[in-house]
Write a protein that holds these residues in place. Structure first.
Motif: not given
Length: 233
Positions: A133-138, A186-190, A192-197
């Motif tokens: 969450r901190a340094t992987g996804i936007f 187009k779904t916001k990545i936030r 999604l579940s942690g595994g899908n992120q």
């Protein structure tokens, strides 16, 4: 310790049962929706010639000192240790997101500098970071944007424009290859579940076609089903 266990999957209640009636295998089946008899699929890769050489790597702003190792093509090399032992710092220094004091990094016998993330990607390196969450996804961006953000150069067309068709195609590949569960690109990545992120980030790095793929705690904080799919890569 608990008297009852409730299992949810994809936002839906699956079951609530007394803890004494459950086994690890039964909980896993409820969590992933299928039998998972082999949590660690066998690997058939055969290591080839030496690809990556790290010699006397030392960091400027951490305790990392004189780290040396080699990795062969097709080989999986694991770095083990307690928190603070230098695993993350080793990968960050190789990838150029931490300041290196000394050391030499070679890829296929040629020295590479890797002074920053952009140069490292250009040299064929990829790093999936420990803190998703901190340094992987936007978090404010959607799945397509998160998937292609490290390979935008291949999607450029005239001038500074990006090809929507090309980005859509690569994102569709990542969703299919990584078994990402999402309503749309187009779904916001936030959301999604942690595994899908985590699988989106893995797809992002695989699209850069790296020579060296570095994974820092890739299965941390995700369910056993997602772990199995990552182990299959």
């Amino acid at each position: 310790m608990a008297d009852e266990v409730t299992v949810m999957r994809d936002g839906t209640w699956i079951a609530t049962e007394p803890a004494q009636n459950l086994t690890t295998d039964k909980i896993i089946k409820l969590m992933v929706g299928r039998e998972l008899t082999n949590q660690f699929p066998p690997k058939t890769n055969k290591p080839g010639e030496v690809a990556l050489e790290v010699e006397n790597l030392s960091a400027r702003y951490s305790l990392l000192q004189d780290v040396s190792f080699k990795a062969r093509k097709g080989e999986i090399v694991g770095l083990a240790g307690l928190d603070g032992s230098g695993r993350t710092e080793t990968l960050e220094n190789i990838f150029g997101v931490a300041t290196r004091k000394d050391g030499v990094i070679k890829l296929d016998g040629k020295e590479v500098r890797n002074r920053n993330a952009r140069e490292s990607i250009k040299n064929g390196f990829a790093l999936l970071t420990e803190e998703r969450r901190a340094t992987g996804i936007f978090g404010i961006l959607n799945i397509r944007e998160n998937t292609v953000i490290s390979s935008l150069k291949k999607h450029k067309k005239a001038g500074f424009y990006l090809s929507d068709k090309s980005m859509e195609k690569d994102t569709a590949w990542a969703i299919d290859a990584m078994h990402i569960k999402t309503p749309s690109q187009k779904t916001k990545i936030r959301s999604l579940s942690g595994g899908n992120q985590q699988k989106v980030i893995l797809g992002r790095w695989l699209l850069t076609e790296p020579e060296v793929l570095m994974l820092d705690e890739p299965t941390r904080g995700i369910d056993v089903g997602a772990k199995y799919e990552i182990y299959q890569l």
